[in-house]
Design a protein around this motif. Structure first.
Motif, mmCIF file in Angstrom:
data_model
loop_
_atom_site.group_PDB
_atom_site.id
_atom_site.type_symbol
_atom_site.label_atom_id
_atom_site.label_comp_id
_atom_site.label_asym_id
_atom_site.label_seq_id
_atom_site.Cartn_x
_atom_site.Cartn_y
_atom_site.Cartn_z
ATOM 1 N N TYR A 84 18.824 -74.346 -48.254
ATOM 2 C CA TYR A 84 18.646 -75.799 -48.334
ATOM 3 C C TYR A 84 18.645 -76.284 -49.781
ATOM 4 O O TYR A 84 19.229 -77.325 -50.104
ATOM 5 C CB TYR A 84 17.343 -76.198 -47.644
ATOM 6 C CG TYR A 84 17.139 -77.695 -47.526
ATOM 7 C CD1 TYR A 84 17.739 -78.408 -46.495
ATOM 8 C CD2 TYR A 84 16.361 -78.396 -48.443
ATOM 9 C CE1 TYR A 84 17.564 -79.781 -46.373
ATOM 10 C CE2 TYR A 84 16.184 -79.759 -48.335
ATOM 11 C CZ TYR A 84 16.783 -80.447 -47.302
ATOM 12 O OH TYR A 84 16.613 -81.807 -47.191
ATOM 13 N N TYR A 85 17.971 -75.527 -50.671
ATOM 14 C CA TYR A 85 17.837 -75.953 -52.065
ATOM 15 C C TYR A 85 18.822 -75.254 -52.995
ATOM 16 O O TYR A 85 18.758 -75.457 -54.218
ATOM 17 C CB TYR A 85 16.411 -75.686 -52.558
ATOM 18 C CG TYR A 85 15.361 -76.566 -51.909
ATOM 19 C CD1 TYR A 85 15.236 -77.910 -52.249
ATOM 20 C CD2 TYR A 85 14.484 -76.052 -50.962
ATOM 21 C CE1 TYR A 85 14.269 -78.715 -51.668
ATOM 22 C CE2 TYR A 85 13.513 -76.846 -50.373
ATOM 23 C CZ TYR A 85 13.405 -78.176 -50.726
ATOM 24 O OH TYR A 85 12.444 -78.975 -50.140
ATOM 25 N N SER A 86 19.693 -74.394 -52.444
ATOM 26 C CA SER A 86 20.666 -73.639 -53.250
ATOM 27 C C SER A 86 19.960 -72.832 -54.341
ATOM 28 O O SER A 86 20.251 -72.942 -55.536
ATOM 29 C CB SER A 86 21.692 -74.595 -53.882
ATOM 30 O OG SER A 86 22.404 -75.293 -52.880
ATOM 31 N N LEU A 87 19.022 -71.993 -53.921
ATOM 32 C CA LEU A 87 18.210 -71.207 -54.851
ATOM 33 C C LEU A 87 18.658 -69.752 -54.856
ATOM 34 O O LEU A 87 19.169 -69.235 -53.857
ATOM 35 C CB LEU A 87 16.735 -71.275 -54.447
ATOM 36 C CG LEU A 87 16.085 -72.658 -54.369
ATOM 37 C CD1 LEU A 87 14.675 -72.535 -53.818
ATOM 38 C CD2 LEU A 87 16.071 -73.321 -55.741
ATOM 39 N N SER A 88 18.425 -69.092 -55.968
ATOM 40 C CA SER A 88 18.617 -67.647 -56.051
ATOM 41 C C SER A 88 17.353 -66.950 -55.574
ATOM 42 O O SER A 88 16.306 -67.576 -55.367
ATOM 43 C CB SER A 88 18.922 -67.241 -57.496
ATOM 44 O OG SER A 88 17.787 -67.484 -58.317
ATOM 45 N N ASP A 89 17.433 -65.626 -55.406
ATOM 46 C CA ASP A 89 16.246 -64.863 -55.003
ATOM 47 C C ASP A 89 15.131 -64.999 -56.029
ATOM 48 O O ASP A 89 13.946 -65.067 -55.667
ATOM 49 C CB ASP A 89 16.608 -63.385 -54.834
ATOM 50 C CG ASP A 89 17.474 -63.143 -53.607
ATOM 51 O OD1 ASP A 89 17.448 -63.979 -52.689
ATOM 52 O OD2 ASP A 89 18.189 -62.119 -53.576
ATOM 53 N N LEU A 90 15.488 -65.037 -57.299
ATOM 54 C CA LEU A 90 14.477 -65.183 -58.346
ATOM 55 C C LEU A 90 13.805 -66.538 -58.267
ATOM 56 O O LEU A 90 12.575 -66.643 -58.369
ATOM 57 C CB LEU A 90 15.117 -64.993 -59.724
ATOM 58 C CG LEU A 90 14.202 -65.225 -60.931
ATOM 59 C CD1 LEU A 90 13.014 -64.267 -60.892
ATOM 60 C CD2 LEU A 90 14.975 -65.085 -62.227
ATOM 61 N N GLN A 91 14.586 -67.585 -58.081
ATOM 62 C CA GLN A 91 14.008 -68.930 -58.046
ATOM 63 C C GLN A 91 13.098 -69.126 -56.839
ATOM 64 O O GLN A 91 12.009 -69.692 -56.957
ATOM 65 C CB GLN A 91 15.139 -69.963 -58.032
ATOM 66 C CG GLN A 91 15.913 -70.041 -59.336
ATOM 67 C CD GLN A 91 17.167 -70.898 -59.208
ATOM 68 O OE1 GLN A 91 17.801 -70.947 -58.156
ATOM 69 N NE2 GLN A 91 17.523 -71.579 -60.290
#
Length: 455
Positions: A84-91
């Motif tokens: 949904y937020y276009s995040l990476s695993d780190l983020q």
């Protein structure tokens, strides 16, 4: 008292009547000058009082179910947040860092709320924080705002968790009531991923629809707790907590827990133990989806099965632990957990992998209680409360840092690193446990040995 009489007394059932559930307020009350007032004493046999106490226990149990649902569904939400937020695993791993913030703040706020508002304040303010989190998340705001909401929700969880655990510790039968509360948490932790996964995968609803459910549950939690603790105001808190002329431990005991090497060894153990559980719960859904190619629904069920296995392990393995001894039994559980993890890493059939996750949770279930037993057996009695509070806090920090670190590694090396991290953590936990000195027997086991000697 003879050895036989002492053993019979020690082996009495933990819960033999409603009177054993009477809390500290059912003990002799204090007069206005802080002395015992015989005219206000009660034996705990008042049916009305017992009903009130049982109502409060039931309300606290429901609150712990809500706590379990909130904590366990973070892992289910990880892939949803990423998409949904276009995040990476780190983020997305930052959600694990904000969660213990509430526990740290709650350590200070609990005392303040009790002094100003009594238990009624806890019963009102704690669910209010949950309502705020659910309301913020249901609006699917920008991710930084969602993080703030999660921190507020964790504050409510920390306030309720710490306060009700301390309250249960003052009961006439603290062990049983603590078991009720933590059993309720495990039930909620197993129920949450199942319900959320069903809504998202079967019902095809957006991720924030789950927080509509938590919003309703938090409203019901607020109503139930407020009704149950409506008479527990600050005046009653001060009345029942006036200092009695009892012998007090010397001031240095507050810091002397840190002078015992065992305290630090137990802290490291809890750090490894809790962080392993949190890492599995937080990332197993992502691992099942990406590596084992499981459906989103089965991946969510894997998280539920882990919590179900853990709760079942705590209940079913108790007699085994008593029979084998805490030290030996925990070694066996950890070796079995390593075997389950090795099988999980080598098998790519989603259904079998889900079963192995449940078995892994089953083996890990007794580890936390075993650590508590180690603290109480290896440290003087007057240091138990302070030491347990410290090691549990360290465990909570580990429960935030390892899932975050695992997310960072997954962002660089892929989620396949999950298998290696969990195996290394389990092996480290086993080595730490082997470093413990031999645990002395508790009073019950000493009584059993004396009875065998007499026979």
């Amino acid at each position: 008292m003879t050895s036989s009489e002492e053993t019979d007394r020690e082996s009495e059932p933990l819960l033999d009547s409603e009177s054993s559930l009477v809390d500290e307020e059912s003990s002799p009350l204090l007069s206005q000058n802080g002395t015992l007032d015989p005219g206000k004493q009660t034996d705990g046999s008042n049916p009305r009082r017992s009903t009130h106490v049982l109502f409060r226990i039931g309300a606290a149990m429901f609150s712990f179910i809500v706590l379990g649902m909130m904590v366990s569904t973070l892992g289910v939400m990880v892939p949803q947040f990423e998409t949904y937020y276009s995040l990476s695993d780190l983020q997305v791993s930052s959600i694990f860092l904000v969660w213990p913030v509430g526990y740290i703040l709650a350590a200070y706020l609990n005392g303040v709320i009790h002094v100003k508002f009594g238990q009624r304040g806890i019963a009102t303010i704690g669910p209010l924080f949950h309502i705020i989190l659910a309301n913020i998340a249901s609006l699917h705001p920008p991710f930084p705002v969602l993080l703030v909401g999660l921190a507020i929700g964790s504050l409510g969880t920390g306030v309720l968790d710490g306060s009700f655990c301390a309250w249960a510790g003052g009961m006439g039968n603290a062990n049983v009531v603590q078991g009720f509360l933590h059993g309720s948490f495990s039930a909620g932790a197993a129920l949450g991923p199942f319900l959320a996964g069903t809504m998202l995968s079967v019902g095809h609803t957006p991720w924030y629809s789950w927080y509509y459910v938590l919003f309703g549950a938090s409203i019901l939690e607020a109503i139930t707790l407020t009704l149950a603790f409506r008479f527990e105001d600050s005046a009653k808190y001060h009345l029942t907590h006036k200092q009695l002329p009892l012998p007090q431990p010397p001031p240095e005991t507050k810091t002397s827990i840190f002078t015992h090497p065992v305290t630090w060894l137990c802290a490291i153990y809890f750090l490894a133990c809790v962080s392993t559980e949190s890492a599995i719960s937080g990332w197993v859904v992502v691992f099942m989806t990406r590596v084992n190619r499981a459906s989103p629904y089965l991946s969510s069920l894997s998280s539920s099965m882990f919590w179900i296995g853990q709760a079942t392990g705590r209940l079913a393995l108790g007699p085994v632990t008593n029979k084998l001894g805490v030290r030996t039994a925990t070694i066996i559980y950890l070796i079995t957990a390593l075997a389950c993890e090795a099988l999980f890493a080598s098998i790519r059939v989603p259904a079998i992998a889900a079963i192995l996750i449940a078995l892994l949770g089953f083996c890990l279930g007794p580890l936390f209680p075993a650590g508590v037993v180690a603290v109480t057996r290896l440290l003087p009695r007057e240091l138990h409360v302070g030491a347990i509070s410290f090691v549990v806090l360290v465990g909570q920090l580990g429960g935030a840092l390892l899932p975050f670190a695992l997310g960072a590694l997954a962002d660089i090396l892929s989620i396949r690193v999950f298998q290696v991290v969990i195996f290394v953590q389990l092996l480290s936990t086993l080595l730490i446990w082997l470093a413990f000195p031999r645990l002395p027997l508790d009073s019950v086991h000493r009584g059993e040995q004396r009875r065998e000697a007499v026979q």
